[in-house]
Design a protein around this motif. Structure first.
Motif, mmCIF file in Angstrom:
data_model
loop_
_atom_site.group_PDB
_atom_site.id
_atom_site.type_symbol
_atom_site.label_atom_id
_atom_site.label_comp_id
_atom_site.label_asym_id
_atom_site.label_seq_id
_atom_site.Cartn_x
_atom_site.Cartn_y
_atom_site.Cartn_z
ATOM 1 N N LEU A 310 0.836 -1.202 0.000
ATOM 2 C CA LEU A 310 0.000 0.000 0.000
ATOM 3 C C LEU A 310 0.871 1.252 0.000
ATOM 4 O O LEU A 310 0.575 2.233 -0.703
ATOM 5 N N PHE A 311 1.952 1.221 0.764
ATOM 6 C CA PHE A 311 2.882 2.353 0.798
ATOM 7 C C PHE A 311 3.483 2.589 -0.589
ATOM 8 O O PHE A 311 3.587 3.730 -1.053
ATOM 9 N N GLN A 312 3.881 1.513 -1.255
ATOM 10 C CA GLN A 312 4.471 1.643 -2.591
ATOM 11 C C GLN A 312 3.476 2.200 -3.594
ATOM 12 O O GLN A 312 3.852 2.911 -4.528
ATOM 13 N N THR A 353 3.968 5.277 14.755
ATOM 14 C CA THR A 353 4.942 4.456 15.466
ATOM 15 C C THR A 353 6.220 4.383 14.644
ATOM 16 O O THR A 353 6.253 4.750 13.469
ATOM 17 N N ASN A 354 7.279 3.902 15.262
ATOM 18 C CA ASN A 354 8.556 3.808 14.567
ATOM 19 C C ASN A 354 8.518 2.845 13.388
ATOM 20 O O ASN A 354 9.375 2.909 12.504
ATOM 21 N N LEU A 355 7.519 1.952 13.365
ATOM 22 C CA LEU A 355 7.422 0.994 12.269
ATOM 23 C C LEU A 355 6.844 1.606 10.997
ATOM 24 O O LEU A 355 7.007 1.049 9.911
ATOM 25 N N GLY A 356 6.173 2.751 11.112
ATOM 26 C CA GLY A 356 5.492 3.279 9.930
ATOM 27 C C GLY A 356 5.537 4.779 9.759
ATOM 28 O O GLY A 356 4.686 5.352 9.065
ATOM 29 N N MET A 357 6.515 5.454 10.350
ATOM 30 C CA MET A 357 6.537 6.915 10.274
ATOM 31 C C MET A 357 6.834 7.455 8.881
ATOM 32 O O MET A 357 6.655 8.649 8.633
ATOM 33 N N GLU A 358 7.277 6.597 7.975
ATOM 34 C CA GLU A 358 7.524 7.065 6.609
ATOM 35 C C GLU A 358 6.226 7.467 5.898
ATOM 36 O O GLU A 358 6.274 8.135 4.860
#
Length: 420
Positions: A310-312, A353-358
């Motif tokens: 989904l991010f891509q 969270t640190n897992l998805g801050m991008e």
């Protein structure tokens, strides 16, 4: 074959009319000059030659000028035709590239649907008293409910309001700097407990999950705090282990002070500081059986591929240079329509969270290292996916478990808070 434009045709017609008018005026002018000459001449042979030279001197320029005009117009029309052909070829190329983008983007949407349709989760259903398998979008609801449970338990583990009881001093400075960037109104303890709870749900508390969490937490959180917390959360068994689960529920009925006393005994015992005889009978009931499955088994295998793809999709959309922001939002809205409310809730939690801050807060994208100043700031804005595509605008209410959406995303126009 290239077709002449309306303007080109009009230019040709205008040139032709101008030439005809010029010839008519020339002939009239010639008549006005020559008639008197013919009238007053003596019809001698030498006079005829003079008149012929005069006629040639007058008519040659008259007819040369229209020819020159028409020649110029012909070259001009051909030049414009060539320019228009270049533009047409460029437009055709752009349409082809946009068509390729659309084909690939909608294929990515289809892959997203397949990812959702293939996911499943078998879990004990307390209401029916048996194991039950959920599929596709229902799975995200169960995962989000587990996060809410975990967050509640992480919050109950400590009632300290001192950030240093939770955080490594160096990470405290980094986290506060990040909070100031996002929104100075954020509560640092809320922020860190969300990160911890989500990490536990994501990786789970099996032996492998515990090892991952320790590496993840060791340079961020107070060692004693996170080690005790992990052991505490591991006490929670799966619901189908009814006796053990009942003990877990009884542990939660104790006061905070009594619960901490038991947890400290278990912590010291596991560290080898307490002989067995020094553990009270009450605390002994909660000694961890390493063989039984923990309640938080982890969802990395379900969520990692989902979020990565989904991010891509949104990164691919944001990287397009042939479509403007309005069109990008239109395509992003089509993809957002495929995302359920519980998926949006998990995207929201993942992104803070640190897992998805991008998704919003960090920029680790290609070629940004070569940008500086305003150009870098503008590029970073393009990659704020949550805000730019209003990705979580369908979340119901104004908060979840006391986590206020607009504190983290003030520029998202949530449907529950506006008519956007």
């Amino acid at each position: 074959m290239h077709q002449k434009t309306t303007k080109e045709n009009e230019a040709i017609k205008f040139g032709a009319r101008l030439s005809v008018l010029y010839v008519i005026l020339g002939v009239l002018g010639f008549a006005l000059i020559m008639l008197p000459m013919l009238y007053y001449s003596n019809s001698k042979l030498e006079n005829v030659g003079i008149i012929g030279d005069t006629v040639g001197g007058i008519l040659n320029p008259i007819f040369a000028v229209p020819a020159t005009i028409l020649t110029f117009l012909a070259f001009w029309v051909q030049y414009k035709a060539n320019e228009q052909q270049k533009l047409d070829l460029k437009d055709q190329r752009i349409r082809e590239l946009i068509g390729r983008f659309e084909d690939r983007f909608f294929e990515m949407i289809n892959i997203h649907r397949e990812n959702v349709n293939q996911i499943n989760y078998t879990k004990y259903d307390a209401e029916n008293g048996k194991m039950s398998t959920s599929e596709n979008r229902k799975v995200y609801k169960l995962i989000f409910q587990e996060f809410n449970e975990c967050l509640f338990e992480v919050r109950r583990f400590s009632n300290s309001v001192n950030p240093y009881d939770y955080l490594h001093p160096v990470h405290k400075l980094k986290l506060q700097s990040l909070i100031n960037k996002i929104n100075p109104k954020l509560d640092i303890i809320e922020f860190l407990t969300i990160d911890i709870a989500y990490s536990i749900v994501f990786y789970g508390l099996s032996e492998e999950g515990e090892n991952i969490l320790r590496v993840l937490f060791q340079n961020k959180y107070n060692n004693t705090y996170y080690y005790k917390l992990i052991k505490y959360m591991q006490l929670k068994p799966k619901r189908e282990r009814k006796i053990l689960f009942k003990r877990w529920e009884e542990l939660h009925t104790l006061t905070h002070e009594n619960r901490i006393l038991i947890l400290n005994q278990l912590y010291n015992y596991n560290k080898g500081k307490n002989p067995v005889k020094e553990i009270t009978e009450e605390a002994e009931n909660y000694l961890i059986e390493k063989k039984y499955s923990k309640y938080y088994g982890g969802h990395q295998h379900r969520l990692s591929h989902y979020f990565r793809h989904l991010f891509q999709c949104y990164k691919y959309l944001s990287n397009q240079t042939l479509i403007d922001r309005t069109d990008k939002y239109f395509y992003g809205k089509i993809l957002r329509a495929q995302i359920s409310t519980y998926e949006q809730a998990l995207i929201f939690i993942n992104s803070i969270t640190n897992l998805g801050m991008e998704w919003e807060y960090t920029s680790k994208y290609d070629n940004l290292e070569n940008l500086h100043g305003d150009e870098l700031i503008q590029k970073q804005k393009e990659f704020k996916f949550i805000t730019n595509y209003q990705l979580i605008k369908n979340l119901p209410g104004s908060h979840q478990m006391g986590i206020k959406y607009n504190i983290y995303y003030p520029e998202v126009k949530f449907e529950s808070l506006s008519n956007y």
